[in-house]
Design a protein around this motif. Structure first.
Motif, PDB file in Angstrom:
ATOM      1  N   GLU A  46       0.847  -1.193   0.000  1.00  0.00           N
ATOM      2  CA  GLU A  46       0.000   0.000   0.000  1.00  0.00           C
ATOM      3  C   GLU A  46       0.884   1.245   0.000  1.00  0.00           C
ATOM      4  OE1 GLU A  46      -4.084  -0.920   2.249  1.00  0.00           O
ATOM      5  OE2 GLU A  46      -2.352  -0.763   3.577  1.00  0.00           O
ATOM      6  N   VAL A  47       0.374   2.316  -0.547  1.00  0.00           N
ATOM      7  CA  VAL A  47       1.101   3.581  -0.559  1.00  0.00           C
ATOM      8  C   VAL A  47       0.186   4.703  -0.089  1.00  0.00           C
ATOM      9  CG1 VAL A  47       2.669   2.879  -2.413  1.00  0.00           C
ATOM     10  CG2 VAL A  47       0.540   4.027  -2.981  1.00  0.00           C
ATOM     11  N   ASN A  48       0.809   5.744   0.448  1.00  0.00           N
ATOM     12  CA  ASN A  48       0.093   6.928   0.887  1.00  0.00           C
ATOM     13  C   ASN A  48       1.100   8.064   0.972  1.00  0.00           C
ATOM     14  OD1 ASN A  48      -2.209   8.408   2.019  1.00  0.00           O
ATOM     15  ND2 ASN A  48      -1.009   8.422   3.882  1.00  0.00           N
ATOM     16  N   ARG A  49       0.701   9.242   0.637  1.00  0.00           N
ATOM     17  CA  ARG A  49       1.584  10.404   0.752  1.00  0.00           C
ATOM     18  C   ARG A  49       1.089  11.293   1.879  1.00  0.00           C
ATOM     19  NH1 ARG A  49       2.848  13.512  -4.524  1.00  0.00           N
ATOM     20  NH2 ARG A  49       4.127  11.672  -4.738  1.00  0.00           N
ATOM     21  N   SER A  50       2.005  11.655   2.753  1.00  0.00           N
ATOM     22  CA  SER A  50       1.707  12.558   3.856  1.00  0.00           C
ATOM     23  C   SER A  50       2.802  13.602   3.923  1.00  0.00           C
ATOM     24  CB  SER A  50       1.646  11.801   5.187  1.00  0.00           C
ATOM     25  OG  SER A  50       0.603  10.862   5.173  1.00  0.00           O
ATOM     26  N   TYR A  51       2.492  14.735   4.486  1.00  0.00           N
ATOM     27  CA  TYR A  51       3.470  15.802   4.642  1.00  0.00           C
ATOM     28  C   TYR A  51       3.640  16.099   6.121  1.00  0.00           C
ATOM     29  CZ  TYR A  51       2.684  16.378  -0.303  1.00  0.00           C
ATOM     30  OH  TYR A  51       2.591  16.150  -1.646  1.00  0.00           O
ATOM     31  N   VAL A  52       4.877  16.019   6.586  1.00  0.00           N
ATOM     32  CA  VAL A  52       5.207  16.294   7.981  1.00  0.00           C
ATOM     33  C   VAL A  52       6.315  17.333   7.982  1.00  0.00           C
ATOM     34  CG1 VAL A  52       6.001  15.323  10.158  1.00  0.00           C
ATOM     35  CG2 VAL A  52       4.607  13.933   8.618  1.00  0.00           C
ATOM     36  N   TYR A  53       6.148  18.381   8.744  1.00  0.00           N
ATOM     37  CA  TYR A  53       7.125  19.464   8.804  1.00  0.00           C
ATOM     38  C   TYR A  53       7.825  19.433  10.158  1.00  0.00           C
ATOM     39  CZ  TYR A  53       4.365  21.058   4.878  1.00  0.00           C
ATOM     40  OH  TYR A  53       3.708  21.125   3.678  1.00  0.00           O
ATOM     41  N   TYR A  54       9.137  19.538  10.150  1.00  0.00           N
ATOM     42  CA  TYR A  54       9.947  19.549  11.357  1.00  0.00           C
ATOM     43  C   TYR A  54      10.684  20.880  11.457  1.00  0.00           C
ATOM     44  CZ  TYR A  54       9.118  14.546  11.369  1.00  0.00           C
ATOM     45  OH  TYR A  54       8.516  13.320  11.385  1.00  0.00           O
ATOM     46  N   PRO A  55      11.049  21.287  12.635  1.00  0.00           N
ATOM     47  CA  PRO A  55      11.827  22.515  12.772  1.00  0.00           C
ATOM     48  C   PRO A  55      13.163  22.381  12.036  1.00  0.00           C
ATOM     49  CG  PRO A  55      11.177  21.680  14.928  1.00  0.00           C
ATOM     50  CD  PRO A  55      10.793  20.655  13.922  1.00  0.00           C
ATOM     51  N   ALA A  56      13.655  23.479  11.522  1.00  0.00           N
ATOM     52  CA  ALA A  56      14.937  23.469  10.816  1.00  0.00           C
ATOM     53  C   ALA A  56      16.067  23.111  11.781  1.00  0.00           C
ATOM     54  CB  ALA A  56      15.204  24.830  10.191  1.00  0.00           C
ATOM     55  N   PRO A  57      17.044  22.341  11.308  1.00  0.00           N
ATOM     56  CA  PRO A  57      18.192  22.041  12.157  1.00  0.00           C
ATOM     57  C   PRO A  57      19.095  23.265  12.286  1.00  0.00           C
ATOM     58  CG  PRO A  57      18.526  21.119   9.980  1.00  0.00           C
ATOM     59  CD  PRO A  57      17.134  21.706  10.007  1.00  0.00           C
ATOM     60  N   ALA A  58      20.104  23.148  13.108  1.00  0.00           N
ATOM     61  CA  ALA A  58      21.070  24.245  13.277  1.00  0.00           C
ATOM     62  C   ALA A  58      21.713  24.598  11.934  1.00  0.00           C
ATOM     63  CB  ALA A  58      22.139  23.835  14.278  1.00  0.00           C
ATOM     64  N   ASP A  59      22.160  25.830  11.795  1.00  0.00           N
ATOM     65  CA  ASP A  59      22.732  26.316  10.534  1.00  0.00           C
ATOM     66  C   ASP A  59      23.929  25.502  10.044  1.00  0.00           C
ATOM     67  OD1 ASP A  59      20.837  28.293  10.356  1.00  0.00           O
ATOM     68  OD2 ASP A  59      22.125  29.846  11.211  1.00  0.00           O
ATOM     69  N   ASP A  60      24.681  24.890  10.947  1.00  0.00           N
ATOM     70  CA  ASP A  60      25.885  24.159  10.530  1.00  0.00           C
ATOM     71  C   ASP A  60      25.605  22.702  10.165  1.00  0.00           C
ATOM     72  OD1 ASP A  60      25.289  23.453  13.135  1.00  0.00           O
ATOM     73  OD2 ASP A  60      27.382  23.281  13.752  1.00  0.00           O
ATOM     74  N   VAL A  61      24.359  22.249  10.207  1.00  0.00           N
ATOM     75  CA  VAL A  61      24.005  20.879   9.838  1.00  0.00           C
ATOM     76  C   VAL A  61      23.864  20.804   8.326  1.00  0.00           C
ATOM     77  CG1 VAL A  61      22.244  19.078  10.050  1.00  0.00           C
ATOM     78  CG2 VAL A  61      22.863  20.465  12.041  1.00  0.00           C
ATOM     79  N   THR A  62      24.543  19.839   7.700  1.00  0.00           N
ATOM     80  CA  THR A  62      24.520  19.714   6.235  1.00  0.00           C
ATOM     81  C   THR A  62      23.840  18.443   5.744  1.00  0.00           C
ATOM     82  OG1 THR A  62      26.700  18.685   6.242  1.00  0.00           O
ATOM     83  CG2 THR A  62      26.619  21.091   5.988  1.00  0.00           C
ATOM     84  N   SER A  63      23.530  17.501   6.661  1.00  0.00           N
ATOM     85  CA  SER A  63      22.833  16.287   6.264  1.00  0.00           C
ATOM     86  C   SER A  63      22.040  15.735   7.441  1.00  0.00           C
ATOM     87  CB  SER A  63      23.815  15.234   5.749  1.00  0.00           C
ATOM     88  OG  SER A  63      24.659  14.789   6.798  1.00  0.00           O
ATOM     89  N   LEU A  64      21.085  14.862   7.119  1.00  0.00           N
ATOM     90  CA  LEU A  64      20.227  14.252   8.125  1.00  0.00           C
ATOM     91  C   LEU A  64      20.240  12.741   7.967  1.00  0.00           C
ATOM     92  CD1 LEU A  64      17.086  16.548   7.807  1.00  0.00           C
ATOM     93  CD2 LEU A  64      18.852  16.656   9.558  1.00  0.00           C
ATOM     94  N   THR A  65      19.792  12.043   9.003  1.00  0.00           N
ATOM     95  CA  THR A  65      19.578  10.603   8.949  1.00  0.00           C
ATOM     96  C   THR A  65      18.093  10.347   9.107  1.00  0.00           C
ATOM     97  OG1 THR A  65      21.752  10.121   9.888  1.00  0.00           O
ATOM     98  CG2 THR A  65      20.085   8.389  10.063  1.00  0.00           C
TER      99      THR A  65
END
Length: 51
Positions: A17-36
């Motif tokens: 099954e598939v579904n699209r959802s949108y979740v917004y998170y606070p921006a990381p610190a300015d020096d963060v260049t990637s996420l896990t």
């Protein structure tokens, strides 16, 4: 998990099954260049670039 904003419902899905959802998170610190990203069934995806 009290700082996110969910714009649409996030459902538990059965395999295939598939579904699209949108979740917004606070921006990381300015020096963060990637996420896990870590999810059930997918595991960890490291080094997702952000700008």
């Amino acid at each position: 998990m009290h700082t996110e904003f969910v714009e649409s419902a996030v459902y538990a899905l059965d395999k295939g099954e598939v579904n699209r959802s949108y979740v917004y998170y606070p921006a990381p610190a300015d020096d963060v260049t990637s996420l896990t990203l870590e999810t059930d069934g997918l595991g960890e995806v490291k080094g997702i670039p952000i700008s």
